[in-house]
Design a protein around this motif. Sequence first.
Motif, PDB file in Angstrom:
ATOM      1  N   LYS A 292       0.796  -1.339  -0.108  1.00 52.87           N
ATOM      2  CA  LYS A 292      -0.031  -0.075  -0.117  1.00 52.87           C
ATOM      3  C   LYS A 292       0.805   1.273   0.115  1.00 52.87           C
ATOM      4  O   LYS A 292       0.594   2.029   0.658  1.00 52.87           O
TER       5      LYS A 292
ATOM      6  N   ASP B 119     -10.331  18.999  -2.072  1.00 53.87           N
ATOM      7  CA  ASP B 119     -10.393  18.339  -0.973  1.00 53.87           C
ATOM      8  C   ASP B 119     -10.629  16.576  -1.227  1.00 53.87           C
ATOM      9  O   ASP B 119      -9.681  15.836  -0.724  1.00 53.87           O
TER      10      ASP B 119
ATOM     11  N   GLN C 284      -8.003  13.549  -1.038  1.00 50.54           N
ATOM     12  CA  GLN C 284      -8.355  12.373  -0.204  1.00 50.54           C
ATOM     13  C   GLN C 284      -8.475  11.032  -1.005  1.00 50.54           C
ATOM     14  O   GLN C 284      -7.871   9.907  -0.505  1.00 50.54           O
ATOM     15  N   ASP C 285      -9.009  11.084  -2.289  1.00 57.48           N
ATOM     16  CA  ASP C 285      -9.405   9.975  -2.985  1.00 57.48           C
ATOM     17  C   ASP C 285      -7.848   9.325  -3.437  1.00 57.48           C
ATOM     18  O   ASP C 285      -7.827   8.089  -3.314  1.00 57.48           O
TER      19      ASP C 285
ATOM     20  N   MET D 172      -4.705   9.994  -2.257  1.00 59.00           N
ATOM     21  CA  MET D 172      -3.882   9.696  -0.894  1.00 59.00           C
ATOM     22  C   MET D 172      -4.567   8.254  -0.536  1.00 59.00           C
ATOM     23  O   MET D 172      -3.519   7.732   0.237  1.00 59.00           O
ATOM     24  N   SER D 173      -5.766   7.982  -0.573  1.00 59.64           N
ATOM     25  CA  SER D 173      -6.151   7.034   0.349  1.00 59.64           C
ATOM     26  C   SER D 173      -5.871   5.545  -0.490  1.00 59.64           C
ATOM     27  O   SER D 173      -5.875   4.490  -0.148  1.00 59.64           O
ATOM     28  N   ARG D 174      -5.588   5.763  -1.594  1.00 64.49           N
ATOM     29  CA  ARG D 174      -5.139   4.462  -2.607  1.00 64.49           C
ATOM     30  C   ARG D 174      -3.776   4.018  -1.969  1.00 64.49           C
ATOM     31  O   ARG D 174      -3.443   2.725  -2.166  1.00 64.49           O
ATOM     32  N   TRP D 175      -2.880   4.846  -1.763  1.00 65.80           N
ATOM     33  CA  TRP D 175      -1.676   4.629  -1.133  1.00 65.80           C
ATOM     34  C   TRP D 175      -1.318   4.993   0.215  1.00 65.80           C
ATOM     35  O   TRP D 175      -0.359   6.056   0.452  1.00 65.80           O
ATOM     36  N   PRO D 176      -1.920   4.356   1.079  1.00 66.35           N
ATOM     37  CA  PRO D 176      -2.045   5.133   2.517  1.00 66.35           C
ATOM     38  C   PRO D 176      -0.634   5.072   3.247  1.00 66.35           C
ATOM     39  O   PRO D 176      -0.432   6.053   3.978  1.00 66.35           O
ATOM     40  N   ASN D 177       0.167   4.082   2.862  1.00 66.11           N
ATOM     41  CA  ASN D 177       1.507   4.147   3.684  1.00 66.11           C
ATOM     42  C   ASN D 177       2.496   4.724   2.801  1.00 66.11           C
ATOM     43  O   ASN D 177       3.774   4.674   3.497  1.00 66.11           O
TER      44      ASN D 177
ATOM     45  N   ARG E 201     -11.691   2.284 -10.929  1.00 63.67           N
ATOM     46  CA  ARG E 201     -10.747   2.602  -9.776  1.00 63.67           C
ATOM     47  C   ARG E 201      -9.528   3.010 -10.798  1.00 63.67           C
ATOM     48  O   ARG E 201      -8.343   3.302  -9.958  1.00 63.67           O
TER      49      ARG E 201
END
Length: 289
Positions: free
Chosen positions: A118, A157, A161-162, A164-169, A247
């Motif tokens: 991730k 915003d 968020q969309d 960044m949430s795909r690669w949270p780490n 996606r």
Amino acid sequence: MTQITPIPTPASDDGYHFQVMRRAIDLIDASEDMMPLEQLAQKMGMSPAHFQRIFSRWVGVSPKRYQQYLMLGQAKEMLRGNATTLQAAHEVGLSGTGRLHDLFLRWESMSPGEFARKGDGLTIYWGWFDSPFGLALVMGTEKGICGLALASEMGEDAAMQDLMSRWPNATFVEDPMMLRPWVLTAFGAKDGGLDKAPLFLIGAPFQIKVWEALLSIPSGEVTTYSDIAETIGNPRAVRAVGTAVGRNPVSWLIPCHRALRKSGALGGYHWGLPVKRAMLAFEAARAEA
């Protein structure tokens, strides 16, 4: 405050003109009949000559012709007469490292193991840019562009968020100047300084197969979710293909807007259906011009 990196003309002008087009699309959607030039121009507070000039510069055809491309019937006609055969596209090399649709792109993908982490260990650079379809959030690693979100419908915003949430780490660093040459090349600006804009696809193996198929669809043509499923060798996976198309993190460059339902209906679009309609109309009109 969002800092936007402009793309030199004509792309930056196109970004402004897209907002004009969006307003026109809203007016057209609210009307059951074709709107004459004078009426459209008046509704948008412009003279007919000025509105015609902006319209023609952006897509190369008249407002009347553009309205025809925005109609559902045009999507169905494209599907009947101009739908690309993805298998043939693959056979002639329109995938992988070849010339991909109407843009010069090269791509590689992350390994399944890297995807499972991730984004752990990845540094992803980001910046805001003007684009022909409004404000764009672009993200990329050292290998290439991995995300391109269009914010005109969902907002800044939500777009941030969309992605960044795909690669949270991952570690995210704002650096638009690092991305700028790739973005210039991807949107066709003459001073990009590169022959090809690199893409770095971050997704599950099945998703990447679907995105590779999308890269084979030429500009001005469309395909269906079922055709994509056939192309990747899994004809029963139409629903899964639709999910993978939705996606796609790299709008426009990986042309998920060219995938329609078998009926010819546009279906949904992650970045906003009006954007999809504008993209298809833009490409169809440019192909004609």
